[in-house]
Write a protein that holds these residues in place. Structure first.
Motif, PDB file in Angstrom:
ATOM      1  N   ASP A  17      30.374  47.524  41.823  1.00 29.39           N
ATOM      2  CA  ASP A  17      29.546  47.219  42.948  1.00 29.39           C
ATOM      3  C   ASP A  17      29.857  47.818  44.246  1.00 29.39           C
ATOM      4  OD1 ASP A  17      32.012  45.904  43.890  1.00 29.39           O
ATOM      5  OD2 ASP A  17      31.060  43.896  43.388  1.00 29.39           O
ATOM      6  N   GLY A  18      30.782  48.792  43.970  1.00 29.09           N
ATOM      7  CA  GLY A  18      31.364  49.647  45.120  1.00 29.09           C
ATOM      8  C   GLY A  18      32.425  49.157  45.947  1.00 29.09           C
ATOM      9  N   THR A  19      33.037  47.706  45.619  1.00 28.37           N
ATOM     10  CA  THR A  19      33.983  47.042  46.524  1.00 28.37           C
ATOM     11  C   THR A  19      35.279  48.240  46.325  1.00 28.37           C
ATOM     12  OG1 THR A  19      33.303  44.964  45.951  1.00 28.37           O
ATOM     13  CG2 THR A  19      35.706  45.178  46.463  1.00 28.37           C
ATOM     14  N   LEU A  20      35.328  48.748  45.165  1.00 31.09           N
ATOM     15  CA  LEU A  20      36.571  49.842  45.185  1.00 31.09           C
ATOM     16  C   LEU A  20      35.807  51.146  45.039  1.00 31.09           C
ATOM     17  CD1 LEU A  20      38.888  48.176  42.459  1.00 31.09           C
ATOM     18  CD2 LEU A  20      39.541  48.563  44.726  1.00 31.09           C
ATOM     19  N   ALA A  21      35.851  51.858  45.914  1.00 27.91           N
ATOM     20  CA  ALA A  21      34.925  52.917  46.204  1.00 27.91           C
ATOM     21  C   ALA A  21      35.552  54.235  45.387  1.00 27.91           C
ATOM     22  CB  ALA A  21      34.959  53.155  47.737  1.00 27.91           C
ATOM     23  N   PRO A  22      34.665  55.120  45.022  1.00 24.42           N
ATOM     24  CA  PRO A  22      35.444  56.372  44.439  1.00 24.42           C
ATOM     25  C   PRO A  22      36.513  56.982  45.278  1.00 24.42           C
ATOM     26  CG  PRO A  22      33.089  56.583  44.364  1.00 24.42           C
ATOM     27  CD  PRO A  22      33.570  55.209  45.446  1.00 24.42           C
ATOM     28  N   GLY A  23      37.775  57.279  44.728  1.00 24.68           N
ATOM     29  CA  GLY A  23      39.050  57.626  45.294  1.00 24.68           C
ATOM     30  C   GLY A  23      39.920  56.626  45.457  1.00 24.68           C
ATOM     31  N   SER A  24      39.600  55.360  45.562  1.00 21.80           N
ATOM     32  CA  SER A  24      40.394  54.349  45.739  1.00 21.80           C
ATOM     33  C   SER A  24      41.760  54.439  44.792  1.00 21.80           C
ATOM     34  CB  SER A  24      39.538  52.881  45.657  1.00 21.80           C
ATOM     35  OG  SER A  24      38.760  52.849  46.686  1.00 21.80           O
ATOM     36  N   VAL A  25      42.895  54.157  45.248  1.00 22.22           N
ATOM     37  CA  VAL A  25      44.213  54.184  44.563  1.00 22.22           C
ATOM     38  C   VAL A  25      44.338  52.815  43.969  1.00 22.22           C
ATOM     39  CG1 VAL A  25      46.343  54.519  44.505  1.00 22.22           C
ATOM     40  CG2 VAL A  25      45.033  55.753  46.035  1.00 22.22           C
ATOM     41  N   LEU A  26      44.471  52.885  42.623  1.00 20.30           N
ATOM     42  CA  LEU A  26      44.492  51.637  41.981  1.00 20.30           C
ATOM     43  C   LEU A  26      46.088  51.500  41.585  1.00 20.30           C
ATOM     44  CD1 LEU A  26      41.729  51.715  39.399  1.00 20.30           C
ATOM     45  CD2 LEU A  26      41.795  50.416  41.508  1.00 20.30           C
ATOM     46  N   GLY A  27      47.057  51.023  42.680  1.00 20.91           N
ATOM     47  CA  GLY A  27      48.128  51.232  42.477  1.00 20.91           C
ATOM     48  C   GLY A  27      48.714  49.888  41.733  1.00 20.91           C
ATOM     49  N   GLU A  28      49.719  49.855  40.937  1.00 21.97           N
ATOM     50  CA  GLU A  28      50.070  49.028  40.009  1.00 21.97           C
ATOM     51  C   GLU A  28      50.807  47.838  40.887  1.00 21.97           C
ATOM     52  OE1 GLU A  28      52.711  50.120  36.816  1.00 21.97           O
ATOM     53  OE2 GLU A  28      51.336  51.474  35.902  1.00 21.97           O
ATOM     54  N   VAL A  29      51.525  47.998  41.578  1.00 26.84           N
ATOM     55  CA  VAL A  29      51.946  46.875  42.494  1.00 26.84           C
ATOM     56  C   VAL A  29      51.125  46.313  43.261  1.00 26.84           C
ATOM     57  CG1 VAL A  29      53.956  46.158  44.398  1.00 26.84           C
ATOM     58  CG2 VAL A  29      54.466  48.164  42.567  1.00 26.84           C
ATOM     59  N   GLU A  30      50.163  46.873  43.942  1.00 23.65           N
ATOM     60  CA  GLU A  30      49.279  46.247  44.837  1.00 23.65           C
ATOM     61  C   GLU A  30      48.271  45.571  43.986  1.00 23.65           C
ATOM     62  OE1 GLU A  30      51.040  49.761  46.822  1.00 23.65           O
ATOM     63  OE2 GLU A  30      50.007  49.386  44.975  1.00 23.65           O
ATOM     64  N   GLN A  31      47.750  45.831  42.892  1.00 22.74           N
ATOM     65  CA  GLN A  31      46.913  45.385  42.072  1.00 22.74           C
ATOM     66  C   GLN A  31      47.400  44.188  41.421  1.00 22.74           C
ATOM     67  OE1 GLN A  31      43.657  45.927  42.563  1.00 22.74           O
ATOM     68  NE2 GLN A  31      43.860  47.596  43.801  1.00 22.74           N
ATOM     69  N   SER A  32      48.734  44.289  40.806  1.00 24.19           N
ATOM     70  CA  SER A  32      49.286  43.063  40.287  1.00 24.19           C
ATOM     71  C   SER A  32      49.439  41.973  41.276  1.00 24.19           C
ATOM     72  CB  SER A  32      50.762  43.691  39.776  1.00 24.19           C
ATOM     73  OG  SER A  32      50.641  44.719  38.652  1.00 24.19           O
ATOM     74  N   ALA A  33      49.955  42.256  42.440  1.00 28.53           N
ATOM     75  CA  ALA A  33      49.829  41.196  43.391  1.00 28.53           C
ATOM     76  C   ALA A  33      48.441  40.732  43.663  1.00 28.53           C
ATOM     77  CB  ALA A  33      50.722  41.626  44.613  1.00 28.53           C
ATOM     78  N   ARG A  34      47.515  41.507  43.932  1.00 30.77           N
ATOM     79  CA  ARG A  34      46.250  40.986  44.365  1.00 30.77           C
ATOM     80  C   ARG A  34      45.553  40.070  43.153  1.00 30.77           C
ATOM     81  NH1 ARG A  34      40.776  42.444  44.153  1.00 30.77           N
ATOM     82  NH2 ARG A  34      41.167  44.461  42.940  1.00 30.77           N
ATOM     83  N   LEU A  35      45.788  40.585  41.959  1.00 32.81           N
ATOM     84  CA  LEU A  35      45.080  39.671  40.855  1.00 32.81           C
ATOM     85  C   LEU A  35      46.170  38.587  40.316  1.00 32.81           C
ATOM     86  CD1 LEU A  35      43.660  43.115  39.134  1.00 32.81           C
ATOM     87  CD2 LEU A  35      42.419  41.361  40.591  1.00 32.81           C
TER      88      LEU A  35
END
Length: 221
Positions: A17-35
């Motif tokens: 849906d474009g919330t995570l746009a092309p080129g967005s970094v999927l950092g493990e630390v950030e995404q783990s905390a967010r999810l």
């Protein structure tokens, strides 16, 4: 549902849906905390996104892959082959009242959606209806391998669709084309189901290629 499955589905939807746009970094630390999960299930989810072609390793870690109109022709080549086969198989199995009624009801709903779409109605409900038809085709075709292949192709096509402006006229035509496909399946006519599917997909590709808003959007969704 496992934590890795939840993370995968969430990230997958956000990429589509474009919330995570092309080129967005999927950092493990950030995404783990967010999810709200540990890094091990997150790594599993990221690996599945890489397998889907939605993420790729880079020097910064995992990043969301780019999406380009240049991919459209190849994706539609594959989609036409798979969707036509699935439509044929569904029509061949339309020998029960359950299948016939299911696709007739979908056809009626697509027909009813055409006029509001032509007048500029929000297409969110229409897109949900196309997903219902996809699910009906997948379950009725009787071929799990075919259904899995189609789901993979549809993910990338959903991203491509976001490059194109909403055209009320095209959406209305698309609704009528979907109605024709569903009615052909309900009628148990494999040849007509195949033909109406080809017409719809060729028209969809032609619209995507002719849309002037897609010309310079190779890395945005």
């Amino acid at each position: 549902m496992r934590a890795s499955d939840r993370a995968y589905l969430c990230l997958r939807e956000e990429i589509i849906d474009g919330t995570l746009a092309p080129g967005s970094v999927l950092g493990e630390v950030e995404q783990s905390a967010r999810l709200g999960l540990s890094r091990t299930p997150l790594r599993e989810a990221l690996s599945r996104l890489v397998a889907d072609g939605l993420a790729t390793p880079s020097g910064r870690g995992m990043v969301v892959t780019a999406v380009s109109l240049a991919e459209a022709a190849q994706l539609f080549d594959l989609r036409i082959a798979l969707e036509v086969l699935a439509a044929r198989r569904c029509a061949e199995k339309a020998d029960t009242a359950e299948v016939t009624n299911r696709f007739t009801e979908l056809a009626d709903r697509f027909t009813a959606a055409a006029a509001p779409l032509a007048e500029g109605a929000d297409p969110t409900g229409y897109y949900a209806l196309t997903q219902e038809l996809d699910a009906a085709v997948d379950s009725t075709s009787g071929n799990d391998y075919l259904a899995d292949a189609l789901r993979g192709v549809r993910v990338h096509l959903a991203r491509l669709r976001r490059l194109s402006r909403h055209s009320p006229a095209r959406l209305a035509d698309s609704a009528r084309e979907h109605a024709a496909i569903a009615r052909a399946v309900a009628a148990g006519d494999p040849e007509l189901a195949a033909a109406t599917t080809v017409v719809h997909l060729q028209q969809a590709l032609a619209h995507l290629r002719s849309d002037p808003t897609t010309g310079s959007k190779e890395t945005t969704a």
